[in-house]
Design a protein around this motif. Structure first.
Motif, PDB file in Angstrom:
ATOM      1  N   PHE A  82       1.182  -1.110   0.078  1.00 37.31           N
ATOM      2  CA  PHE A  82      -0.053  -0.085  -0.256  1.00 37.31           C
ATOM      3  C   PHE A  82       0.802   1.418   0.213  1.00 37.31           C
ATOM      4  O   PHE A  82       1.551   1.488   0.986  1.00 37.31           O
ATOM      5  N   GLU A  83       0.442   1.998  -0.929  1.00 39.42           N
ATOM      6  CA  GLU A  83       1.607   3.733  -1.110  1.00 39.42           C
ATOM      7  C   GLU A  83       1.094   3.951  -0.031  1.00 39.42           C
ATOM      8  O   GLU A  83       1.950   4.930   0.063  1.00 39.42           O
ATOM      9  N   LEU A  84       0.092   4.047   1.360  1.00 35.02           N
ATOM     10  CA  LEU A  84       0.049   5.141   2.010  1.00 35.02           C
ATOM     11  C   LEU A  84       0.194   4.764   2.580  1.00 35.02           C
ATOM     12  O   LEU A  84       0.255   4.743   4.180  1.00 35.02           O
ATOM     13  N   ASN A  85       1.010   3.379   3.300  1.00 35.17           N
ATOM     14  CA  ASN A  85       1.391   2.931   4.803  1.00 35.17           C
ATOM     15  C   ASN A  85       2.139   3.812   5.538  1.00 35.17           C
ATOM     16  O   ASN A  85       2.844   4.519   4.835  1.00 35.17           O
ATOM     17  N   PRO A  86       2.239   3.679   6.811  1.00 25.93           N
ATOM     18  CA  PRO A  86       1.150   2.560   7.824  1.00 25.93           C
ATOM     19  C   PRO A  86       0.016   3.311   7.800  1.00 25.93           C
ATOM     20  O   PRO A  86      -0.362   4.190   7.227  1.00 25.93           O
ATOM     21  N   ILE A  87      -1.195   1.920   7.990  1.00 26.43           N
ATOM     22  CA  ILE A  87      -2.452   2.285   7.977  1.00 26.43           C
ATOM     23  C   ILE A  87      -2.783   1.857   9.536  1.00 26.43           C
ATOM     24  O   ILE A  87      -3.626   2.098  10.002  1.00 26.43           O
ATOM     25  N   LEU A  88      -2.344   1.992  10.459  1.00 24.06           N
ATOM     26  CA  LEU A  88      -2.275   2.433  11.469  1.00 24.06           C
ATOM     27  C   LEU A  88      -1.064   2.645  11.878  1.00 24.06           C
ATOM     28  O   LEU A  88      -0.032   2.245  12.076  1.00 24.06           O
ATOM     29  N   PRO A  89      -0.701   3.916  12.998  1.00 26.53           N
ATOM     30  CA  PRO A  89      -1.730   3.702  14.699  1.00 26.53           C
ATOM     31  C   PRO A  89      -2.474   5.082  13.372  1.00 26.53           C
ATOM     32  O   PRO A  89      -2.415   6.054  12.946  1.00 26.53           O
ATOM     33  N   SER A  90      -4.139   5.429  14.238  1.00 28.88           N
ATOM     34  CA  SER A  90      -5.011   6.450  13.398  1.00 28.88           C
ATOM     35  C   SER A  90      -4.608   7.781  14.625  1.00 28.88           C
ATOM     36  O   SER A  90      -4.206   7.662  15.776  1.00 28.88           O
ATOM     37  N   PRO A  91      -4.607   8.966  14.063  1.00 32.75           N
ATOM     38  CA  PRO A  91      -4.560  10.155  13.785  1.00 32.75           C
ATOM     39  C   PRO A  91      -6.097  10.675  15.958  1.00 32.75           C
ATOM     40  O   PRO A  91      -5.424  11.096  16.755  1.00 32.75           O
ATOM     41  N   ILE A  92      -6.340   9.672  16.370  1.00 35.04           N
ATOM     42  CA  ILE A  92      -7.054   9.378  17.430  1.00 35.04           C
ATOM     43  C   ILE A  92      -6.205   8.867  19.001  1.00 35.04           C
ATOM     44  O   ILE A  92      -6.696   9.577  19.731  1.00 35.04           O
ATOM     45  N   SER A  93      -5.321   8.388  18.311  1.00 32.70           N
ATOM     46  CA  SER A  93      -4.011   7.910  19.246  1.00 32.70           C
ATOM     47  C   SER A  93      -3.716   9.247  20.476  1.00 32.70           C
ATOM     48  O   SER A  93      -3.549  10.101  20.353  1.00 32.70           O
ATOM     49  N   SER A  94      -3.432   8.672  22.116  1.00 36.92           N
ATOM     50  CA  SER A  94      -3.593  10.053  22.679  1.00 36.92           C
ATOM     51  C   SER A  94      -1.754   9.842  22.996  1.00 36.92           C
ATOM     52  O   SER A  94      -1.565   9.243  21.849  1.00 36.92           O
ATOM     53  N   THR A  95      -1.382  11.215  22.936  1.00 34.70           N
ATOM     54  CA  THR A  95      -0.159  11.324  23.767  1.00 34.70           C
ATOM     55  C   THR A  95       0.376  10.409  25.486  1.00 34.70           C
ATOM     56  O   THR A  95      -0.155  10.741  26.109  1.00 34.70           O
ATOM     57  N   PRO A  96       1.174   9.059  24.609  1.00 33.92           N
ATOM     58  CA  PRO A  96       2.237   9.205  23.841  1.00 33.92           C
ATOM     59  C   PRO A  96       1.783   8.378  22.231  1.00 33.92           C
ATOM     60  O   PRO A  96       1.001   7.553  23.423  1.00 33.92           O
ATOM     61  N   GLY A 128       4.874   3.387   0.369  1.00 28.94           N
ATOM     62  CA  GLY A 128       5.185   4.507   1.444  1.00 28.94           C
ATOM     63  C   GLY A 128       5.997   4.728   2.760  1.00 28.94           C
ATOM     64  O   GLY A 128       7.462   4.979   2.275  1.00 28.94           O
ATOM     65  N   ALA A 129       5.664   5.094   4.236  1.00 30.52           N
ATOM     66  CA  ALA A 129       6.938   5.995   5.019  1.00 30.52           C
ATOM     67  C   ALA A 129       7.656   4.861   4.987  1.00 30.52           C
ATOM     68  O   ALA A 129       7.724   3.894   5.346  1.00 30.52           O
ATOM     69  N   LYS A 130       8.525   4.574   4.910  1.00 32.21           N
ATOM     70  CA  LYS A 130      10.222   4.197   5.904  1.00 32.21           C
ATOM     71  C   LYS A 130      10.085   3.214   6.305  1.00 32.21           C
ATOM     72  O   LYS A 130       9.459   3.017   7.461  1.00 32.21           O
ATOM     73  N   ALA A 131      10.603   2.210   6.166  1.00 38.87           N
ATOM     74  CA  ALA A 131      10.390   1.292   7.208  1.00 38.87           C
ATOM     75  C   ALA A 131      11.471   0.462   7.794  1.00 38.87           C
ATOM     76  O   ALA A 131      12.371  -0.115   6.445  1.00 38.87           O
ATOM     77  N   TYR A 171       0.940  -7.202   8.474  1.00 37.04           N
ATOM     78  CA  TYR A 171       2.174  -6.441   8.852  1.00 37.04           C
ATOM     79  C   TYR A 171       2.174  -5.935  10.257  1.00 37.04           C
ATOM     80  O   TYR A 171       2.329  -5.061   9.470  1.00 37.04           O
ATOM     81  N   SER A 172       3.808  -5.613   9.974  1.00 34.76           N
ATOM     82  CA  SER A 172       4.498  -4.201  11.596  1.00 34.76           C
ATOM     83  C   SER A 172       5.385  -4.030  11.111  1.00 34.76           C
ATOM     84  O   SER A 172       6.987  -4.831  10.256  1.00 34.76           O
ATOM     85  N   SER A 173       6.005  -2.966  11.450  1.00 33.42           N
ATOM     86  CA  SER A 173       7.109  -2.464  11.282  1.00 33.42           C
ATOM     87  C   SER A 173       7.291  -1.563  12.144  1.00 33.42           C
ATOM     88  O   SER A 173       6.971  -0.392  12.341  1.00 33.42           O
ATOM     89  N   ALA A 174       9.098  -1.231  12.379  1.00 30.67           N
ATOM     90  CA  ALA A 174       8.737   0.501  13.220  1.00 30.67           C
ATOM     91  C   ALA A 174       8.871   1.541  12.135  1.00 30.67           C
ATOM     92  O   ALA A 174       9.894   0.344  10.503  1.00 30.67           O
ATOM     93  N   SER A 175       9.029   2.422  12.391  1.00 30.32           N
ATOM     94  CA  SER A 175       8.846   3.360  11.039  1.00 30.32           C
ATOM     95  C   SER A 175       9.847   4.711  11.398  1.00 30.32           C
ATOM     96  O   SER A 175       9.567   4.990  10.945  1.00 30.32           O
ATOM     97  N   SER A 229      14.664   4.314  12.975  1.00 30.44           N
ATOM     98  CA  SER A 229      15.405   4.029  13.122  1.00 30.44           C
ATOM     99  C   SER A 229      15.774   3.446  14.242  1.00 30.44           C
ATOM    100  O   SER A 229      16.196   2.704  14.795  1.00 30.44           O
ATOM    101  N   ASP A 230      15.132   4.312  15.550  1.00 29.82           N
ATOM    102  CA  ASP A 230      15.575   3.857  17.557  1.00 29.82           C
ATOM    103  C   ASP A 230      14.492   2.630  17.589  1.00 29.82           C
ATOM    104  O   ASP A 230      14.334   2.613  18.409  1.00 29.82           O
ATOM    105  N   MET A 231      13.345   2.431  16.740  1.00 28.29           N
ATOM    106  CA  MET A 231      12.352   1.377  17.135  1.00 28.29           C
ATOM    107  C   MET A 231      11.676   1.639  17.793  1.00 28.29           C
ATOM    108  O   MET A 231      10.658   0.352  18.587  1.00 28.29           O
ATOM    109  N   LEU A 232      11.043   3.299  17.790  1.00 32.22           N
ATOM    110  CA  LEU A 232       9.468   3.693  19.185  1.00 32.22           C
ATOM    111  C   LEU A 232       8.689   3.483  18.629  1.00 32.22           C
ATOM    112  O   LEU A 232       7.827   3.298  19.366  1.00 32.22           O
ATOM    113  N   THR A 233       8.711   3.539  17.575  1.00 37.51           N
ATOM    114  CA  THR A 233       7.439   3.993  16.234  1.00 37.51           C
ATOM    115  C   THR A 233       7.237   2.306  16.079  1.00 37.51           C
ATOM    116  O   THR A 233       7.514   2.555  14.601  1.00 37.51           O
TER     117      THR A 233
END
Length: 445
Positions: A151-165, A405-408, A427-431, A433-437
């Motif tokens: 999908f060219e617009l990956n990632p599909i989640l997380p959603s913008p409704i997510s809280s902080t952090p 899409g966004a770099k994986a 599937y899943s990926s860190a977005s 380099s520090d693997m926090l997202t």
């Protein structure tokens, strides 16, 4: 197609295939072989500011074909085009608001084929400002055997409704039910136990997170923390039987201790009741276990799960493992296969281990997708009976090089399903380099 737009969870799905209702006929003298397109629009979930959708087919030396559907005044959500000459056509789709301004736009090339259903999925994707885009995915009436289309617009989640952090999510499990894609996924937030989130979609690409944490794991009473799964409930496999959703999940008190597989049940997929004890426990051979997928064949449940055993004789401590199988006739009492493990690492690219199985059964053939221990790619294996497995490839079928899409920075936790004659690979990926997202992505074929 326009790219680089911010993906929100508002979407509409339009499907084209061949043809009845509100017919627009095209006369063509140059070609007697024809095809048809049918627009099916999800009016209920269309963006509120969209009142009309227009499709334009153009081709050199052929008359331009235009068709439109008013989402407000038309009672039907179907719009058919008949007698379209076969061949490649430029498709432009515009969505208009009440002032007749274009608020969404997208384009692609569709190949109308003689005697073959042409299907096109469009997702309206709004942006924070300016013109929204329409993502177009084309299925030419049969499942291609070539590479996955990420999908060219990956990632599909997380959603913008997510809280902080921001919500960190992975390990998606998807079920197509009641005309919806339903996803359960692992959620991670600093200071909180790993939990399960739930999202819905009408097209498999644009998702609305319904609830981020389905299980209450933060109670202060001592009884809560005495549970074996007090500090983790991550979905492993979800099925629906007789109106009841059943989730096989991984749970633990201590992440470095034993992991077990539990069972929870729900009537709506959102409110769950967990069984008090695990249905499959870790043991000395399988120190940590995690449910990957479940199927039911001739009254027998097959639960495919990952295992890790702690090689404490080495320093530093390392985890290795593979994929095992347990069977049951009631979904509650399980027996490990005598041939476990059914699959382990045997190829160089698999590094230290393989795990996280996802299984599809078609035409008496079992196909399994799995990941390697370093997050570099997904492999495949097949079976004739679900017990004995043989790897079908010597190299991964999907790697970082296949992502868009966004770099994986990794590809992990594959989950594959065939839905409406298409294969969806979540599937899943860190977005970063520090693997926090940590994000969830999708590819199709």
């Amino acid at each position: 197609m326009k790219k680089n737009f911010i993906l929100l969870f508002l979407s509409a799905s339009i499907i084209f295939f061949g043809c009845r209702e509100k017919i627009v006929t095209v006369e063509a003298e140059k070609n007697t072989n024809k095809g048809g397109l049918l627009f099916k629009i999800d009016k209920v979930n269309a963006p509120k500011n969209v009142v009309m959708v227009e499709a334009i087919l153009s081709r050199t030396d052929f008359d331009t074909v235009k068709a439109s559907l008013n989402l407000v005044t038309e009672t039907s959500a179907d719009l058919a085009l008949n007698n379209i000459p076969i061949g490649a056509w430029q498709l432009n789709v515009n969505a208009y608001d009440s002032l007749q301004a274009i608020v969404y736009a997208g384009e692609t090339v569709v190949n109308v084929q003689d005697g073959i259903i042409t299907q096109v999925n469009l997702t309206l994707i709004p942006t924070s400002s300016g013109l929204g885009s329409i993502y177009i995915y084309v299925n030419w009436g049969k499942i291609p055997t070539t590479a996955w289309n990420d999908f060219e617009l990956n990632p599909i989640l997380p959603s913008p409704i997510s809280s902080t952090p921001p919500l960190r999510c992975n390990q998606p499990k998807v079920l197509y039910d009641d005309g919806k894609f339903k996803m359960w996924f692992a959620t991670f937030k600093y200071g909180f136990a790993p939990n399960t989130g739930y999202a819905e979609s009408y097209d498999g690409f644009a998702w609305n997170v319904v609830k981020e944490n389905l299980f209450d794991l933060q109670k202060n009473d001592s009884s809560s923390y005495s549970r074996w799964d007090a500090n983790c409930v991550i979905p492993g496999a979800v099925i629906k039987e007789n109106g009841i959703y059943k989730m096989y999940y991984v749970g633990f008190i201590n992440s470095s201790g034993e992991w077990h597989i539990g069972l929870a049940e729900s009537k709506d997929g959102i409110s769950w009741e967990r069984y008090p004890e695990p249905v499959l426990k870790a043991n000395s051979t399988e120190y940590q276990i995690s449910a990957g997928d479940i199927i039911k064949i001739n009254g027998v449940y097959f639960l495919y799960y990952s295992f890790r055993y702690n090689t404490i004789s080495t320093m530093p401590v390392q985890f290795t493992g593979g994929i095992s199988l347990a069977t049951s006739t009631d979904g509650k009492t399980w027996k490990r296969s005598e041939t476990n493990p059914i699959l382990t690492k045997s190829q160089g690219w698999e590094v230290s281990r393989i795990y996280y199985p996802s299984v599809i059964v078609e035409n008496d053939r079992y196909d399994m997708m799995y990941m390697d221990g370093s997050g570099t790619g997904f492999g495949m294996a097949s079976s004739k009976d679900g017990y004995t497995w043989t790897k079908t490839t010597t190299r991964p079928i999907f790697t970082l090089a296949d992502t868009k899409g966004a770099k994986a920075y990794e590809v992990v936790y594959p989950f594959c399903r065939k839905i409406n004659n298409k294969y969806f690979l979540y599937y899943s990926s860190a977005s970063n380099s520090d693997m926090l997202t940590i994000t969830i992505r999708v590819a199709v074929k």
